[in-house]
Design an enzyme around this catalytic site. Structure first.
Site, PDB file in Angstrom:
ATOM      1  N   CYS A 241      -8.551  24.878  16.624  1.00  0.00           N
ATOM      2  CA  CYS A 241      -9.247  26.145  16.392  1.00  0.00           C
ATOM      3  C   CYS A 241      -8.534  27.066  15.411  1.00  0.00           C
ATOM      4  O   CYS A 241      -9.197  27.800  14.672  1.00  0.00           O
ATOM      5  CB  CYS A 241      -9.534  26.836  17.722  1.00  0.00           C
TER       6      CYS A 241
ATOM      7  N   ASP B  30      -7.929  32.083  20.703  1.00  0.00           N
ATOM      8  CA  ASP B  30      -7.990  31.252  21.927  1.00  0.00           C
ATOM      9  C   ASP B  30      -6.687  31.153  22.729  1.00  0.00           C
ATOM     10  O   ASP B  30      -6.326  30.057  23.194  1.00  0.00           O
ATOM     11  CB  ASP B  30      -8.454  29.825  21.569  1.00  0.00           C
TER      12      ASP B  30
ATOM     13  N   LYS C 245     -17.093  32.261  21.500  1.00  0.00           N
ATOM     14  CA  LYS C 245     -17.696  31.143  20.772  1.00  0.00           C
ATOM     15  C   LYS C 245     -17.895  29.950  21.698  1.00  0.00           C
ATOM     16  O   LYS C 245     -17.162  29.800  22.682  1.00  0.00           O
ATOM     17  CB  LYS C 245     -16.806  30.733  19.587  1.00  0.00           C
TER      18      LYS C 245
END
Ligand code: VGL
Length: 191
Positions: A146, A9, A102
Site C-alpha cells: 500500500c 494503513d 479504502k
C-alpha cells in the site's frame, strides 16, 4: 509550495499480533508518532492525512475459507470495518486532518482510492488538490504494497513524492526491494 504527510494503513492487523502482521509495524507506529505527533512535526507539514484499509466485502481479496492465501493477491481476512484489527495501532498518536477509507468492496492498495471518512464523495487526490498540495511524504505499511501503490499514484498525480523509509516496513524482502526500484523509476524520492 504546500506539503502533506500521508500515513498509510498503520492498523492493528498489519502490526505484530494482527492477522497480516508486518515485522516492525509497531515500531513504525512509534516512529511516526515521535516524528509527527500532534504538531505536524513542528509545522513541517501543512496537512496530515491517514488512510485505513476498511474492508466490508472485498471479494477474492480475502482468500476463500479453507484455502491458503497466496500473499500476492489473496490475503488472510484483515482490517474488517469496525473491528479492532482495523483500528490504528495504539502507538500511532497523531492529529490527522482527514482520514480516508479504502477497500469497502474491493481490493484496494492505493490510498488514492480512499474516500473521506466524513464525506464519501471526496477522494484523497481531490482533497489534496483542493488545498494546493504540491509535495507529499508517504509513510506507513506496507512498503511493498500500500505504501508503494500510494506513492506511485501520488507521483502520477504530479505531486513531488518522497517515501520516508525509516517510517515504513515491508511484508517481504524481495517484494520490498522490487518496490523500491519501481518507486525510484517513477521519480519517487526515497530517504
Ligand atoms: C496491504 C496487503 C493486503 C497493505 C493491504 O496495507 O500494504 N497489504 N492489503
Amino acid at each position: 509550495m504546500s506539503r502533506a504527510l500521508i500515513v498509510v494503513d498503520v492498523q492493528n492487523d498489519f502490526c505484530e499480533g494482527g492477522s497480516l502482521p508486518v515485522e516492525g509495524g509497531g515500531d513504525v507506529a512509534r516512529a511516526i508518532t515521535e516524528a509527527v505527533g500532534t504538531n505536524r512535526a513542528g509545522n513541517k507539514y501543512d496537512h496530515v492525512v491517514a488512510t485505513k484499509d476498511w474492508h466490508v466485502d472485498p471479494g477474492d481479496h480475502f482468500a476463500a475459507e479453507g484455502t491458503e492465501p497466496n500473499y500476492v493477491d489473496t490475503w488472510p481476512v484483515h482490517c474488517v470495518a469496525g473491528t479492532p484489527g482495523a483500528e490504528f495501532h495504539p502507538a500511532l498518536r497523531i492529529a490527522v486532518d482527514e482520514l480516508f477509507l479504502k477497500g469497502r468492496t474491493t481490493a484496494s492498495y492505493t490510498g488514492f482510492d480512499g474516500v473521506a471518512e466524513g464525506d464519501d464523495s471526496v477522494r484523497l487526490g481531490e482533497w489534496l488538490a483542493a488545498r494546493g498540495v504540491t509535495d507529499v511524504d508517504v509513510v506507513g505499511l506496507a512498503t511493498d504494497h500500500c505504501v508503494k501503490a500510494t506513492a506511485l499514484d501520488a507521483a502520477k498525480a504530479g505531486l513531488n513524492t518522497t517515501v520516508l523509509l525509516d517510517k515504513c516496513a515491508g511484508v517481504a524482502p524481495d517484494s520490498t526491494e522490487a518496490a523500491l526500484s519501481e518507486l525510484q523509476a517513477a521519480g519517487v524520492v526515497l530517504v
